[in-house]
Design a protein around this motif. Structure first.
Motif, short mmCIF file in Angstrom:
data_model
loop_
_atom_site.label_atom_id
_atom_site.label_comp_id
_atom_site.label_asym_id
_atom_site.label_seq_id
_atom_site.Cartn_x
_atom_site.Cartn_y
_atom_site.Cartn_z
N ARG A 1 14.04 -8.05 -1.95
CA ARG A 1 12.75 -7.94 -2.75
C ARG A 1 11.99 -8.98 -2.32
O ARG A 1 10.55 -8.62 -2.07
CB ARG A 1 12.85 -8.43 -3.97
N THR A 2 12.01 -10.14 -1.64
CA THR A 2 11.09 -11.07 -1.13
C THR A 2 10.55 -10.35 0.33
O THR A 2 9.35 -10.46 0.74
CB THR A 2 11.70 -12.33 -0.86
N ALA A 3 11.85 -9.99 1.17
CA ALA A 3 11.24 -9.50 2.33
C ALA A 3 10.49 -8.18 2.08
O ALA A 3 9.35 -8.00 2.84
CB ALA A 3 12.65 -9.05 2.96
N GLU A 4 10.78 -7.52 1.20
CA GLU A 4 9.84 -6.17 1.11
C GLU A 4 8.40 -6.52 0.60
O GLU A 4 7.69 -5.89 1.01
CB GLU A 4 10.66 -5.31 0.12
N ALA A 5 8.29 -7.46 -0.38
CA ALA A 5 6.97 -7.76 -0.70
C ALA A 5 6.06 -8.41 0.47
O ALA A 5 5.12 -7.88 0.83
CB ALA A 5 7.16 -9.01 -1.81
N ALA A 6 6.97 -9.03 1.54
CA ALA A 6 6.16 -9.57 2.63
C ALA A 6 5.81 -8.27 3.44
O ALA A 6 4.76 -8.26 4.02
CB ALA A 6 6.99 -10.61 3.30
N LEU A 7 6.61 -7.45 3.68
CA LEU A 7 6.47 -6.48 4.58
C LEU A 7 5.26 -5.41 3.91
O LEU A 7 4.60 -4.86 4.88
CB LEU A 7 7.83 -5.53 4.75
N CYS B 1 2.04 -5.93 5.27
CA CYS B 1 1.92 -5.43 6.79
C CYS B 1 1.48 -3.99 6.52
O CYS B 1 0.57 -3.70 7.69
CB CYS B 1 3.18 -5.60 7.48
N CYS B 2 2.19 -3.21 5.83
CA CYS B 2 1.83 -1.92 5.76
C CYS B 2 2.39 -1.14 4.50
O CYS B 2 3.53 -1.54 3.82
CB CYS B 2 2.70 -1.08 6.77
N ARG B 3 1.18 -0.66 3.57
CA ARG B 3 1.44 -0.48 2.23
C ARG B 3 2.28 0.81 2.13
O ARG B 3 1.92 1.72 1.29
CB ARG B 3 0.29 -0.30 1.45
N SER B 4 3.38 0.96 2.65
CA SER B 4 4.37 2.14 2.37
C SER B 4 5.64 1.52 2.21
O SER B 4 6.23 0.75 2.34
CB SER B 4 4.63 2.95 3.86
N ARG B 5 5.98 1.99 0.74
CA ARG B 5 7.32 1.41 0.07
C ARG B 5 8.48 1.78 1.17
O ARG B 5 9.42 0.94 1.19
CB ARG B 5 7.51 1.64 -1.32
N ARG B 6 8.55 2.85 1.67
CA ARG B 6 9.49 3.45 2.48
C ARG B 6 9.70 2.51 3.68
O ARG B 6 10.81 2.29 4.06
CB ARG B 6 9.33 5.01 2.70
N ALA C 1 -1.12 8.78 4.28
CA ALA C 1 -2.47 9.03 3.57
C ALA C 1 -2.38 7.78 2.49
O ALA C 1 -3.17 7.13 2.26
CB ALA C 1 -2.59 10.33 2.97
N ASP C 2 -1.26 7.50 1.84
CA ASP C 2 -0.93 6.50 1.04
C ASP C 2 -1.60 5.09 1.51
O ASP C 2 -2.01 4.41 1.05
CB ASP C 2 0.19 6.72 0.23
N ALA C 3 -0.69 4.85 2.59
CA ALA C 3 -0.98 3.59 3.20
C ALA C 3 -2.44 3.33 3.64
O ALA C 3 -2.98 2.25 3.38
CB ALA C 3 0.24 3.35 4.51
N LEU C 4 -2.94 4.36 4.12
CA LEU C 4 -4.53 4.18 4.79
C LEU C 4 -5.25 4.36 3.40
O LEU C 4 -5.95 3.33 3.48
CB LEU C 4 -4.75 5.61 5.31
#
Length: 188
Positions: A30-36, A39-44, A78-81
């Motif tokens: 969860r910590t790594a994903e939050a930091a990631l 960088c890019c707002r894509s959950r996948r 599109a979601d990330a943009l």
């Protein structure tokens, strides 16, 4: 005393402080994903990179980030943009330049429906405003499908640069990720 998961050997037989990448690799998912996600707002994208840890070196992490970026669907891009904000000019930029930049961004967003993204890594601060304005002017001539591809590539480049900075500047520990004292914003 550091938890044993964070201890490494220095090659000289004794323990050493973990490298930034080792801390990223050892951080809770969860910590790594939050930091990631910064960088890019894509959950996948973030979930995929977090799930494939540990990475042997930064180049492997960046290659995995590129691969995950290329695998994003049009909807995910599109979601990330939609979460991106236009690059901001320096505080000492003249008011006329701010006006020109706002007008250029408005024209771009009106034509393409999302914020203009451009990776400015390696561009001198004094040249960034010119680079942004020139990029917008040039890309306004693109067809929508062509611009989606260009924007997706710029998003990938932005994520890659942000990721390299995040791994080196964010302090990962058992409780979460916190920015270091000299960590610049990763918005651009």
């Amino acid at each position: 005393m550091y938890p044993s998961v964070f201890l490494t050997t220095s090659g000289r037989g004794g323990p050493a402080h973990p490298t930034p990448l080792e801390r990223f690799n050892a951080a809770p998912a969860r910590t790594a994903e939050a930091a990631l996600l910064t960088c890019c707002r894509s959950r996948r994208w973030a979930g995929r990179l977090a799930a494939h840890r540990p990475y042997p070196d930064l180049d492997a992490l960046l290659a995995a980030a590129d691969e995950a970026s290329y695998d994003l669907s049009s909807a995910e891009i599109a979601d990330a943009l939609a979460c991106e904000t236009p690059p901001r000019p320096a505080a000492d930029t003249p008011p006329a330049a701010h006006t020109a930049l706002r007008a250029a961004h408005a024209a771009y967003e009106s034509r393409f429906g999302h914020a203009f993204v451009i990776c400015l890594d390696g561009v001198a601060p004094g040249e960034q405003l010119d680079q942004v304005l020139a990029g917008i002017r040039f890309r306004l001539g693109n067809e929508p499908d062509e611009e989606r591809a260009v924007a997706a590539d710029e998003l990938r480049r932005l994520a890659r640069g942000r990721l390299a900075r995040t791994v080196h500047e964010v302090h990962f520990d058992q409780g979460g990720a916190t920015e270091g004292p000299d960590s610049p914003s990763v918005a651009v």
